[in-house]
Design a protein around this motif. Structure first.
Motif, PDB file in Angstrom:
ATOM      1  N   VAL A 127     -14.547 -60.055  -5.755  1.00 21.70           N
ATOM      2  CA  VAL A 127     -14.037 -61.395  -5.979  1.00 21.70           C
ATOM      3  C   VAL A 127     -14.683 -62.340  -4.971  1.00 21.70           C
ATOM      4  O   VAL A 127     -15.048 -61.940  -3.854  1.00 21.70           O
ATOM      5  N   ILE A 128     -14.846 -63.599  -5.364  1.00 23.95           N
ATOM      6  CA  ILE A 128     -15.298 -64.628  -4.424  1.00 23.95           C
ATOM      7  C   ILE A 128     -14.080 -64.992  -3.588  1.00 23.95           C
ATOM      8  O   ILE A 128     -13.180 -65.688  -4.053  1.00 23.95           O
ATOM      9  N   GLU A 129     -14.034 -64.513  -2.354  1.00 26.62           N
ATOM     10  CA  GLU A 129     -12.827 -64.687  -1.542  1.00 26.62           C
ATOM     11  C   GLU A 129     -12.758 -66.070  -0.917  1.00 26.62           C
ATOM     12  O   GLU A 129     -11.697 -66.692  -0.879  1.00 26.62           O
ATOM     13  N   TYR A 143     -23.330 -73.352   3.781  1.00 23.69           N
ATOM     14  CA  TYR A 143     -21.987 -72.878   3.458  1.00 23.69           C
ATOM     15  C   TYR A 143     -21.964 -71.357   3.491  1.00 23.69           C
ATOM     16  O   TYR A 143     -22.858 -70.700   2.952  1.00 23.69           O
ATOM     17  N   PHE A 144     -20.908 -70.809   4.104  1.00 21.43           N
ATOM     18  CA  PHE A 144     -20.705 -69.369   4.110  1.00 21.43           C
ATOM     19  C   PHE A 144     -19.917 -68.974   2.860  1.00 21.43           C
ATOM     20  O   PHE A 144     -18.857 -69.542   2.582  1.00 21.43           O
ATOM     21  N   VAL A 145     -20.461 -68.007   2.139  1.00 23.04           N
ATOM     22  CA  VAL A 145     -19.797 -67.492   0.938  1.00 23.04           C
ATOM     23  C   VAL A 145     -19.410 -66.040   1.205  1.00 23.04           C
ATOM     24  O   VAL A 145     -20.271 -65.210   1.519  1.00 23.04           O
ATOM     25  N   THR A 146     -18.118 -65.741   1.089  1.00 20.67           N
ATOM     26  CA  THR A 146     -17.617 -64.396   1.361  1.00 20.67           C
ATOM     27  C   THR A 146     -17.114 -63.763   0.068  1.00 20.67           C
ATOM     28  O   THR A 146     -16.289 -64.355  -0.637  1.00 20.67           O
ATOM     29  N   THR A 147     -17.628 -62.577  -0.237  1.00 21.83           N
ATOM     30  CA  THR A 147     -17.105 -61.799  -1.362  1.00 21.83           C
ATOM     31  C   THR A 147     -16.327 -60.612  -0.807  1.00 21.83           C
ATOM     32  O   THR A 147     -16.661 -60.061   0.240  1.00 21.83           O
ATOM     33  N   ARG A 148     -15.264 -60.238  -1.520  1.00 24.07           N
ATOM     34  CA  ARG A 148     -14.439 -59.101  -1.123  1.00 24.07           C
ATOM     35  C   ARG A 148     -14.460 -58.058  -2.223  1.00 24.07           C
ATOM     36  O   ARG A 148     -14.238 -58.379  -3.390  1.00 24.07           O
ATOM     37  N   THR A 149     -14.779 -56.838  -1.845  1.00 19.41           N
ATOM     38  CA  THR A 149     -14.778 -55.724  -2.796  1.00 19.41           C
ATOM     39  C   THR A 149     -13.657 -54.767  -2.419  1.00 19.41           C
ATOM     40  O   THR A 149     -13.625 -54.256  -1.295  1.00 19.41           O
ATOM     41  N   ASP A 150     -12.730 -54.557  -3.342  1.00 24.34           N
ATOM     42  CA  ASP A 150     -11.654 -53.581  -3.152  1.00 24.34           C
ATOM     43  C   ASP A 150     -12.074 -52.262  -3.775  1.00 24.34           C
ATOM     44  O   ASP A 150     -12.430 -52.217  -4.963  1.00 24.34           O
ATOM     45  N   HIS A 161     -14.170 -54.100   1.473  1.00 19.23           N
ATOM     46  CA  HIS A 161     -15.469 -54.442   2.063  1.00 19.23           C
ATOM     47  C   HIS A 161     -15.701 -55.928   1.842  1.00 19.23           C
ATOM     48  O   HIS A 161     -15.735 -56.403   0.696  1.00 19.23           O
ATOM     49  N   ARG A 162     -15.848 -56.669   2.930  1.00 19.16           N
ATOM     50  CA  ARG A 162     -16.165 -58.095   2.832  1.00 19.16           C
ATOM     51  C   ARG A 162     -17.613 -58.301   3.251  1.00 19.16           C
ATOM     52  O   ARG A 162     -18.042 -57.781   4.275  1.00 19.16           O
ATOM     53  N   PHE A 163     -18.324 -59.084   2.445  1.00 19.13           N
ATOM     54  CA  PHE A 163     -19.736 -59.352   2.716  1.00 19.13           C
ATOM     55  C   PHE A 163     -19.934 -60.857   2.710  1.00 19.13           C
ATOM     56  O   PHE A 163     -19.505 -61.548   1.770  1.00 19.13           O
ATOM     57  N   ARG A 164     -20.591 -61.360   3.758  1.00 18.27           N
ATOM     58  CA  ARG A 164     -20.717 -62.810   3.927  1.00 18.27           C
ATOM     59  C   ARG A 164     -22.187 -63.209   3.985  1.00 18.27           C
ATOM     60  O   ARG A 164     -22.980 -62.577   4.689  1.00 18.27           O
ATOM     61  N   ILE A 165     -22.522 -64.242   3.234  1.00 16.23           N
ATOM     62  CA  ILE A 165     -23.866 -64.805   3.274  1.00 16.23           C
ATOM     63  C   ILE A 165     -23.776 -66.281   3.653  1.00 16.23           C
ATOM     64  O   ILE A 165     -22.723 -66.908   3.506  1.00 16.23           O
ATOM     65  N   LEU A 166     -24.875 -66.795   4.155  1.00 16.11           N
ATOM     66  CA  LEU A 166     -25.004 -68.228   4.418  1.00 16.11           C
ATOM     67  C   LEU A 166     -26.028 -68.792   3.453  1.00 16.11           C
ATOM     68  O   LEU A 166     -27.180 -68.359   3.434  1.00 16.11           O
ATOM     69  N   LYS A 167     -25.599 -69.729   2.626  1.00 12.84           N
ATOM     70  CA  LYS A 167     -26.522 -70.485   1.772  1.00 12.84           C
ATOM     71  C   LYS A 167     -26.798 -71.798   2.501  1.00 12.84           C
ATOM     72  O   LYS A 167     -25.884 -72.589   2.737  1.00 12.84           O
TER      73      LYS A 167
END
Length: 310
Positions: A127-129, A143-150, A161-167
């Motif tokens: 999900v886009i957290e 902008y930091f975009v964080t996705t969360r994987t359950d 698992h949370r993964f964060r990228i910077l666009k």
């Protein structure tokens, strides 16, 4: 692991634009997935061998999987990629079209709810957290975009698992001055070699105990152990014994592609140097070469080898 770059809040971002970004929070980032394989002992063993982890908890009849393997059970491999949702693609496209078209991964976080055991069947969804407000970083504003994987085992939550990228929009940087080539490390064992290079002489050490030639320069003979030596000047004739062509990564002061050869001199010793005077893709094992000396700046002279084509 955590390590988000230091950032500072900015008030320049459009409230309307940021509201559009925030609207993507909570929407799926990837279709619900199923692990390609159940949790299994061979994967656990390979992981532990690669990580050097010898914990007894990961072997035997009651073995569990290392918690840090959490993401490994969700990976699709090179031939089957998980399907990103249209919502996640839209979010990235919106950022791209607004000038935030560069991306860098910044950090990930994992939470472990229960251990995974061999035989567990894995399912997961993403999900886009969150989407941050506009941030200013050394790379540029973005902008930091964080996705969360359950991650679930048998329908039960096993970890997150949370993964964060910077666009971001790359910051303008003035061009860097051309860098000099690295300087050789000169010490008491090899100073005579570099003194010879300065005179355009390629000097080879010769053991005065047994007569063996050696290169690179050493404080003693590998054959007889004698610390006594003198030098002979190389004739400059040789051949390419082996070589590589450097394409990537680029290094300051070097312009790829270029050929680096292991040169076997007529005297029988080998030296690493650049092969010049011929296109990099024409260099071949066995190609005759001839010694030359090239000046790179006011201080640096290096021995190189001119390729001789027949």
């Amino acid at each position: 692991m955590k390590g988000e770059p230091e950032v500072h809040d900015e008030s320049e971002g459009s409230q309307e634009f940021e509201a559009r970004l925030k609207a993507y929070e909570g929407r799926p980032a990837a279709a619900t997935g199923v692990g390609r394989d159940p949790v299994n002992e061979p994967m656990i063993r390979h992981w532990c061998e690669a990580m050097g982890d010898t914990s007894p908890a990961y072997t035997g009849p009651d073995a569990i999987a290392p918690p840090t393997m959490l993401q490994a059970w969700t990976m699709a491999g090179l031939t089957r990629r998980p399907e990103r949702t249209a919502a996640y693609d839209e979010l990235l496209r919106l950022l791209d079209e607004s000038g935030y078209d560069a991306v860098v991964a910044t950090d990930c976080e994992q939470e472990y709810v229960r251990p995974l055991r061999p035989g567990d069947e894995i399912t997961f969804d993403s999900v886009i957290e969150s989407v941050s407000g506009r941030k200013a970083t050394k790379l540029g504003a973005g902008y930091f975009v964080t996705t969360r994987t359950d991650v679930r085992a048998g329908g039960e939550l096993a970890g997150t698992h949370r993964f964060r990228i910077l666009k971001y929009a790359p910051a303008h940087r003035p061009p860097r001055p051309k860098e000099r080539r690295p300087r050789p490390v000169i010490n008491r064992d090899n100073a005579g070699f570099w003194e010879g290079v300065a005179r355009h002489e390629l000097l080879i050490q010769r053991c005065t105990g047994c007569g063996d030639l050696r290169f690179p320069w050493l404080p003693g003979c590998n054959s007889c152990g004698s610390p006594e030596w003198d030098t002979v000047e190389a004739s400059g004739e040789g051949a390419v014994y082996s070589y590589v062509v450097m394409h990537h990564p680029p290094f300051p002061a070097f312009e790829p592609p270029y050929a680096v050869g292991l040169i076997e001199l007529a005297e029988g010793v080998r030296i690493i140097s650049n092969v010049v005077g011929v296109p990099y893709d024409k260099v071949r094992i066995g190609m005759p070469v001839r010694l030359d000396f090239r000046r790179y700046d006011d201080e640096l002279v290096l021995p190189v080898f001119q390729g001789v084509t027949r």
